[in-house]
Design an enzyme around this catalytic site. Structure first.
Site, PDB file in Angstrom:
ATOM      1  N   LYS A 161      -9.649   1.371   2.346  1.00 38.57           N
ATOM      2  CA  LYS A 161      -9.220  -0.011   2.617  1.00 38.57           C
ATOM      3  C   LYS A 161      -9.095  -0.277   4.119  1.00 38.57           C
ATOM      4  O   LYS A 161      -9.351  -1.392   4.570  1.00 38.57           O
ATOM      5  CB  LYS A 161      -7.908  -0.301   1.896  1.00 38.57           C
ATOM      6  CG  LYS A 161      -8.036  -0.305   0.359  1.00 38.57           C
ATOM      7  CD  LYS A 161      -9.021  -1.346  -0.133  1.00 38.57           C
ATOM      8  CE  LYS A 161      -8.947  -1.518  -1.655  1.00 38.57           C
ATOM      9  NZ  LYS A 161      -9.902  -2.514  -2.159  1.00 38.57           N
TER      10      LYS A 161
ATOM     11  N   GLY B 145     -16.504  -6.969  -9.364  1.00 34.16           N
ATOM     12  CA  GLY B 145     -15.246  -6.632 -10.045  1.00 34.16           C
ATOM     13  C   GLY B 145     -14.496  -7.881 -10.484  1.00 34.16           C
ATOM     14  O   GLY B 145     -13.304  -8.023 -10.235  1.00 34.16           O
TER      15      GLY B 145
ATOM     16  N   VAL C  61     -21.240  -1.013  -8.425  1.00 33.65           N
ATOM     17  CA  VAL C  61     -21.493  -1.376  -7.027  1.00 33.65           C
ATOM     18  C   VAL C  61     -21.333  -0.207  -6.054  1.00 33.65           C
ATOM     19  O   VAL C  61     -21.624  -0.344  -4.869  1.00 33.65           O
ATOM     20  CB  VAL C  61     -20.637  -2.588  -6.565  1.00 33.65           C
ATOM     21  CG1 VAL C  61     -21.081  -3.861  -7.264  1.00 33.65           C
ATOM     22  CG2 VAL C  61     -19.150  -2.335  -6.737  1.00 33.65           C
TER      23      VAL C  61
ATOM     24  N   TYR D 266      -7.736   6.077  -0.965  1.00 32.87           N
ATOM     25  CA  TYR D 266      -7.702   4.617  -1.129  1.00 32.87           C
ATOM     26  C   TYR D 266      -7.375   3.938   0.203  1.00 32.87           C
ATOM     27  O   TYR D 266      -8.027   2.969   0.600  1.00 32.87           O
ATOM     28  CB  TYR D 266      -6.657   4.288  -2.195  1.00 32.87           C
ATOM     29  CG  TYR D 266      -6.507   2.822  -2.543  1.00 32.87           C
ATOM     30  CD1 TYR D 266      -7.409   2.197  -3.407  1.00 32.87           C
ATOM     31  CD2 TYR D 266      -5.446   2.070  -2.050  1.00 32.87           C
ATOM     32  CE1 TYR D 266      -7.253   0.857  -3.745  1.00 32.87           C
ATOM     33  CE2 TYR D 266      -5.282   0.745  -2.386  1.00 32.87           C
ATOM     34  CZ  TYR D 266      -6.193   0.138  -3.231  1.00 32.87           C
ATOM     35  OH  TYR D 266      -6.034  -1.183  -3.575  1.00 32.87           O
TER      36      TYR D 266
HETATM   37  P1  NDP Z   1      -8.291  -3.971 -11.895  1.00 33.00           P
HETATM   38  O1  NDP Z   1      -8.250  -2.511 -12.181  1.00 33.00           O
HETATM   39  O2  NDP Z   1      -7.514  -4.919 -12.722  1.00 33.00           O
HETATM   40  O3  NDP Z   1      -9.820  -4.480 -11.860  1.00 33.00           O
HETATM   41  C1  NDP Z   1     -10.791  -3.744 -11.147  1.00 33.00           C
HETATM   42  C2  NDP Z   1     -12.094  -4.495 -11.185  1.00 33.00           C
HETATM   43  O4  NDP Z   1     -13.049  -3.757 -10.418  1.00 33.00           O
HETATM   44  C3  NDP Z   1     -12.646  -4.626 -12.580  1.00 33.00           C
HETATM   45  O5  NDP Z   1     -13.334  -5.856 -12.682  1.00 33.00           O
HETATM   46  C4  NDP Z   1     -13.646  -3.466 -12.649  1.00 33.00           C
HETATM   47  O6  NDP Z   1     -14.708  -3.675 -13.569  1.00 33.00           O
HETATM   48  C5  NDP Z   1     -14.183  -3.502 -11.239  1.00 33.00           C
HETATM   49  N1  NDP Z   1     -14.825  -2.262 -10.826  1.00 33.00           N
HETATM   50  C6  NDP Z   1     -14.259  -1.043 -10.639  1.00 33.00           C
HETATM   51  N2  NDP Z   1     -15.207  -0.159 -10.267  1.00 33.00           N
HETATM   52  C7  NDP Z   1     -16.368  -0.833 -10.189  1.00 33.00           C
HETATM   53  C8  NDP Z   1     -17.704  -0.482  -9.861  1.00 33.00           C
HETATM   54  N3  NDP Z   1     -18.032   0.774  -9.502  1.00 33.00           N
HETATM   55  N4  NDP Z   1     -18.662  -1.427  -9.916  1.00 33.00           N
HETATM   56  C9  NDP Z   1     -18.359  -2.701 -10.274  1.00 33.00           C
HETATM   57  N5  NDP Z   1     -17.115  -3.106 -10.605  1.00 33.00           N
HETATM   58  C10 NDP Z   1     -16.143  -2.176 -10.564  1.00 33.00           C
HETATM   59  O7  NDP Z   1      -7.871  -4.067 -10.358  1.00 33.00           O
HETATM   60  P2  NDP Z   1      -7.183  -5.234  -9.505  1.00 33.00           P
HETATM   61  O8  NDP Z   1      -7.566  -6.562 -10.006  1.00 33.00           O
HETATM   62  O9  NDP Z   1      -5.761  -4.882  -9.338  1.00 33.00           O
HETATM   63  O10 NDP Z   1      -7.887  -4.937  -8.090  1.00 33.00           O
HETATM   64  C11 NDP Z   1      -8.899  -5.763  -7.555  1.00 33.00           C
HETATM   65  C12 NDP Z   1      -9.012  -5.424  -6.080  1.00 33.00           C
HETATM   66  O11 NDP Z   1      -7.743  -5.660  -5.448  1.00 33.00           O
HETATM   67  C13 NDP Z   1      -9.348  -3.961  -5.798  1.00 33.00           C
HETATM   68  O12 NDP Z   1     -10.220  -3.886  -4.696  1.00 33.00           O
HETATM   69  C14 NDP Z   1      -7.999  -3.357  -5.454  1.00 33.00           C
HETATM   70  O13 NDP Z   1      -8.133  -2.228  -4.647  1.00 33.00           O
HETATM   71  C15 NDP Z   1      -7.351  -4.516  -4.723  1.00 33.00           C
HETATM   72  N6  NDP Z   1      -5.904  -4.445  -4.649  1.00 33.00           N
HETATM   73  C16 NDP Z   1      -5.117  -4.510  -5.777  1.00 33.00           C
HETATM   74  C17 NDP Z   1      -3.738  -4.459  -5.674  1.00 33.00           C
HETATM   75  C18 NDP Z   1      -2.826  -4.551  -6.859  1.00 33.00           C
HETATM   76  O14 NDP Z   1      -1.604  -4.376  -6.670  1.00 33.00           O
HETATM   77  N7  NDP Z   1      -3.300  -4.829  -8.052  1.00 33.00           N
HETATM   78  C19 NDP Z   1      -3.086  -4.300  -4.355  1.00 33.00           C
HETATM   79  C20 NDP Z   1      -3.994  -4.276  -3.241  1.00 33.00           C
HETATM   80  C21 NDP Z   1      -5.349  -4.346  -3.396  1.00 33.00           C
HETATM   81  P3  NDP Z   1     -14.583  -3.166 -15.131  1.00 33.00           P
HETATM   82  O15 NDP Z   1     -13.654  -4.126 -15.821  1.00 33.00           O
HETATM   83  O16 NDP Z   1     -15.972  -3.274 -15.638  1.00 33.00           O
HETATM   84  O17 NDP Z   1     -14.052  -1.785 -15.089  1.00 33.00           O
END
Ligand code: NDP
Length: 246
Positions: free
Chosen positions: A159, A9, A64, A155
């Site tokens: 987590k 991701g 993934v 979620y």
């Molecule tokens: P975004 O939605 O901006 O990005 C999500 C990323 O995960 C993208 O790169 C997406 O790829 C990838 N992704 C989603 N599903 C899959 C999959 N099945 N296989 C491979 N890649 C996948 O999210 P954030 O950057 O905000 O989040 C990143 C992490 O941080 C996550 O685990 C989220 O739960 C965690 N998080 C975020 C918070 C926030 O406030 N933003 C708070 C707490 C935790 P693609 O671009 O190809 O879709």
């Protein structure tokens, strides 16, 4: 000797910032993404990493949440960089934001598989290339996995599971020189947050003691610290602006 890293991701948001940080720290970086629409931007991140930091990089599409995709992802990394992986950053995640009665089984299964089971697949497949060499696994959890959030039961369950996985693997692999830690971000401005109701978001932001929503650089900084902290394992580092103290 060169160091090799995988980040899941990594096409945008927190993952992009961490992918760039890995390059800055001198790792060759394999950046995973899922959607066709993210191919071009992931390849642009790879070019940026190569140009700025003089390391190698590869963009790899894989869902993934699926074991076979993870297997191909790890095989591609080993074919490209060799059979030593120094850092695995499990970051891919999604959320539903739906009340639990309306939430459908296929929706919560997707959240659990993407946020938790994916990390088990990736650790399972990558650890053979990491043991006995001072390596590190970092998993992105969430404050939701430490507290609980309305309309995010699936979620939060995933987590909290990530934190359990990290603690157990840290114990199991401490003697084999693999450190395993979690980063549990608070609210960080990415597409994930841009999708929620902005009035609710602003109201929530006002309750953060530090007084602002977090930036992706706050999380990349935590990754840098963890990768350079040889005595740190089994821990949850939570850059959250004091949010969970409320
Ligand atoms: P975004 O939605 O901006 O990005 C999500 C990323 O995960 C993208 O790169 C997406 O790829 C990838 N992704 C989603 N599903 C899959 C999959 N099945 N296989 C491979 N890649 C996948 O999210 P954030 O950057 O905000 O989040 C990143 C992490 O941080 C996550 O685990 C989220 O739960 C965690 N998080 C975020 C918070 C926030 O406030 N933003 C708070 C707490 C935790 P693609 O671009 O190809 O879709």
């Amino acid at each position: 000797m060169s160091k090799n890293a995988i980040i899941t991701g990594g096409s945008r948001g927190i993952g992009k910032a961490m992918a760039l940080k890995l390059g800055e720290l001198g790792y060759n970086v394999a950046i995973n993404y899922r959607s066709d629409s993210s191919k071009e931007k992931t390849e642009e991140i790879i070019e940026e990493i190569k140009t700025k930091y003089g390391v190698e990089g590869i963009a790899i599409q894989a869902d993934v949440s699926k074991f076979e995709d993870c297997k191909k992802l790890v095989e591609t990394v080993v074919d490209t960089f060799g059979d030593k992986i120094d850092a695995l950053v499990n970051n891919a995640g999604i959320t539903n934001n739906c009340n639990f009665i309306d939430l459908q089984p296929e929706d919560y299964e997707r959240v659990i598989n993407t946020n938790l089971v994916s990390m088990m697949h990736m650790c399972h497949l990558t650890l053979p290339y990491m043991v006995d060499r001072e390596t590190a696994i970092v998993c992105t959890a969430s404050v939701g996995g430490m507290t609980g959030v309305i309309n995010q039961a699936d979620y939060c369950a995933a987590k909290t599971g990530v934190i359990g996985l990290v603690r157990a693997l840290a114990l199991e692999f401490a003697g084999r020189k693999v450190r395993v830690n979690a980063i549990a971000p608070g609210m960080i401005m990415t597409d994930m947050l841009r999708g929620v109701n902005q009035d609710e978001l602003n109201a929530l932001a006002a309750t953060i003691p530090i007084g602002r929503i977090g930036d992706v650089s706050d999380i990349a900084g935590a990754l840098e610290y963890i990768l350079q902290a040889p005595y740190l394992t089994g821990q949850v580092i939570s850059p959250n602006g004091g949010f969970v103290l409320q």
